[in-house]
Design a protein around this motif. Structure first.
Motif, PDB file in Angstrom:
ATOM      1  N   ALA A 321       0.845  -1.196   0.000  1.00  0.00           N
ATOM      2  CA  ALA A 321       0.000   0.000   0.000  1.00  0.00           C
ATOM      3  C   ALA A 321       0.885   1.251   0.000  1.00  0.00           C
ATOM      4  O   ALA A 321       2.018   1.221  -0.450  1.00  0.00           O
ATOM      5  N   HIS A 322       0.349   2.371   0.504  1.00  0.00           N
ATOM      6  CA  HIS A 322       1.082   3.633   0.448  1.00  0.00           C
ATOM      7  C   HIS A 322       1.998   3.756   1.665  1.00  0.00           C
ATOM      8  O   HIS A 322       1.546   3.607   2.807  1.00  0.00           O
ATOM      9  N   PHE A 323       3.266   4.076   1.423  1.00  0.00           N
ATOM     10  CA  PHE A 323       4.191   4.452   2.497  1.00  0.00           C
ATOM     11  C   PHE A 323       4.625   5.890   2.250  1.00  0.00           C
ATOM     12  O   PHE A 323       5.200   6.214   1.208  1.00  0.00           O
ATOM     13  N   GLY A 324       4.349   6.730   3.217  1.00  0.00           N
ATOM     14  CA  GLY A 324       4.736   8.135   3.126  1.00  0.00           C
ATOM     15  C   GLY A 324       3.688   9.012   3.773  1.00  0.00           C
ATOM     16  O   GLY A 324       2.629   8.542   4.202  1.00  0.00           O
ATOM     17  N   PRO A 325       3.949  10.296   3.861  1.00  0.00           N
ATOM     18  CA  PRO A 325       3.038  11.206   4.559  1.00  0.00           C
ATOM     19  C   PRO A 325       1.678  11.310   3.871  1.00  0.00           C
ATOM     20  O   PRO A 325       1.554  11.091   2.664  1.00  0.00           O
ATOM     21  N   HIS A 326       0.661  11.628   4.670  1.00  0.00           N
ATOM     22  CA  HIS A 326      -0.636  11.975   4.099  1.00  0.00           C
ATOM     23  C   HIS A 326      -1.108  13.333   4.581  1.00  0.00           C
ATOM     24  O   HIS A 326      -1.438  14.195   3.793  1.00  0.00           O
ATOM     25  N   GLN A 347       0.403   6.911   6.663  1.00  0.00           N
ATOM     26  CA  GLN A 347      -0.239   5.826   5.929  1.00  0.00           C
ATOM     27  C   GLN A 347       0.179   4.464   6.492  1.00  0.00           C
ATOM     28  O   GLN A 347      -0.161   4.175   7.632  1.00  0.00           O
ATOM     29  N   ASN A 348       0.934   3.630   5.774  1.00  0.00           N
ATOM     30  CA  ASN A 348       1.203   2.302   6.344  1.00  0.00           C
ATOM     31  C   ASN A 348       2.152   2.354   7.527  1.00  0.00           C
ATOM     32  O   ASN A 348       2.373   1.331   8.201  1.00  0.00           O
ATOM     33  N   SER A 389      -3.220   4.993   7.630  1.00  0.00           N
ATOM     34  CA  SER A 389      -3.618   6.108   8.495  1.00  0.00           C
ATOM     35  C   SER A 389      -3.757   7.361   7.650  1.00  0.00           C
ATOM     36  O   SER A 389      -2.822   7.780   6.969  1.00  0.00           O
ATOM     37  N   CYS A 390      -4.946   7.954   7.708  1.00  0.00           N
ATOM     38  CA  CYS A 390      -5.328   8.980   6.736  1.00  0.00           C
ATOM     39  C   CYS A 390      -5.243  10.374   7.331  1.00  0.00           C
ATOM     40  O   CYS A 390      -4.392  11.160   6.969  1.00  0.00           O
TER      41      CYS A 390
END
Length: 416
Positions: A321-326, A347-348, A389-390
């Motif tokens: 999935a997405h790794f990095g800031p949101h 996110q992850n 985590s959004c």
């Protein structure tokens, strides 16, 4: 009611999980606002807004649901004083043309929707509710706009709100000022867009293929709007005349970096701006994304002076999935406000806290990675069952509230 058994976080340091809620059986969440002891949560899939009573943070309980009109997203919202503002936009992720999320993030939304059938089976605009009774919202006004609709809002009381909106005649989301002198009769007062976005006016995009220039949102401090334009970078706008926003400065670091600029948080007492680039594709396909520190002593010449450290407690790039800031906690009036302690979702990699007392050397001071979702609300094909985590909101007591696209609301205590 809150889940009887707390999910076990995958990782925690200087944070602990206090409670968890499935948001009344609708665990998909995007933006969360906590106001007068109630959490208002916009949904990505469930088409509406959930209300969760969080006055007892260890025992959150569902307290209501505002249904969206058919075919409509209510992903973002703002609550202040007695008003709740909720966006209405076309539910793009329900459209088969966006089943591959790369399509959404790497080209103009208007361009994608110009191929294939289109109906007007959605509501576009801004819903305004009276929340004098927090768990009984009463709709009092609606601003209708032409086009796809509104994406995100900034509203912290008073006469003015600020939104990103995709209107007919534009390639993607632009900046609007909204006059709420009479909340029952909101009106658009001013507009700003990056050159090349006003297609109906004959403008032609001059940015590279595979890049999406679109305002995610702007945070306004005083008479300056700090706008994040995805692959279009950062603008500082003078909004002293709300009807005529004007450009102070524009910075873009994509390329060489991967774009996705999402949130620009001003820290006016320190002349700093924290700018977050969102990771938007799985497995870092869009490149390494960072949180930047800008010196804005001279608004016409913002200068990047540091980046936040990345999580290193495990190999998140390989997790899926997405790794990095949101997103960042945005220091809203009435919430936790600090110019040295910054909270972000990764996110992850969950929720992260950073001390930026030394503006040149930010350091991580806490983290919590919630458990993976039990099941997926996101029905797009091929989505992995991985925490994403959004959004993050921190209340005046320092309690952290974080949403996920599938895994419900995590309520967290910071121990750093």
């Amino acid at each position: 009611m809150a889940d009887q058994t707390l999910p076990v976080p995958e990782y925690s340091r200087n944070m602990r999980l206090l409670s968890h809620s499935d948001q009344g059986g609708k665990p998909d969440g995007v933006q969360v606002m906590v106001h007068r002891g109630y959490a208002y949560i916009g949904h990505m899939v469930s088409q509406g807004v959930s209300i969760v009573d969080v006055r007892d943070v260890k025992h959150p309980r569902p307290a209501g649901f505002i249904a969206a009109p058919p075919g409509t997203w209510n992903v973002h919202l703002q609550a202040h004083d007695d008003l709740l503002l909720v966006i209405n936009a076309r539910d793009l992720f329900a459209d088969a043309r966006f089943a591959d999320e790369k399509v959404y993030y790497t080209r103009s939304v208007t361009d994608t929707l110009s191929h294939g059938p289109s109906d007007r089976g959605w509501s576009a605009g801004l819903r305004i509710f009276d929340i004098g009774i927090p768990d009984r919202p009463r709709e009092i006004g609606f601003l209708s706009v032409d086009g796809i609709g509104i994406h995100r809002i900034w509203y912290v009381g008073g006469r003015w709100a600020y939104v990103s909106a995709l209107l007919d005649g534009y390639s993607d989301y632009i900046f609007l000022t909204i006059d709420l002198a009479d909340p029952a009769k909101p009106r658009v007062a001013g507009k700003y867009w990056l050159p090349g976005m006003h297609t109906a006016g004959g403008e032609q995009p001059d940015w590279p293929l595979g890049k999406r220039y679109a305002l995610h949102h702007a945070i306004v401090s005083g008479d300056t709007a700090y706008g994040s334009w995805r692959d279009g970078g950062l603008t500082l706008l003078d909004v002293s005349d709300r009807a005529q926003p004007t450009l102070i400065s524009h910075r873009n670091w994509s390329p060489p970096f991967g774009g996705g600029t999402h949130t620009a948080l001003p820290l006016p007492d320190r002349d700093l701006l924290i700018v977050l680039d969102e990771a938007v594709l799985d497995n870092q396909e869009d490149g390494e994304k960072l949180i930047w520190v800008f010196d804005i002593r001279e608004p016409a010449n913002p200068v990047s002076i540091a980046t936040f450290p990345q999580p290193v407690d495990t190999d998140y790039a390989q997790k899926g999935a997405h790794f990095g800031p949101h997103n960042l906690h945005e220091n809203r009036p009435g919430s936790f406000i600090s110019s040295t302690l910054i909270f972000a979702t990764y996110q992850n990699a969950g929720v992260r806290a950073y001390d930026i007392s030394d503006k040149y050397h930010p350091r991580e001071t806490g983290a919590l990675v919630p458990a993976a979702p039990v099941s997926l609300m996101d029905k797009r094909p091929g989505r992995p069952r991985v925490i994403q985590s959004c959004d993050v909101f921190v209340d005046a007591r320092g309690i952290i509230y974080s949403t996920d696209y599938n895994a419900g609301l995590s309520i967290i205590e910071y121990l750093g």
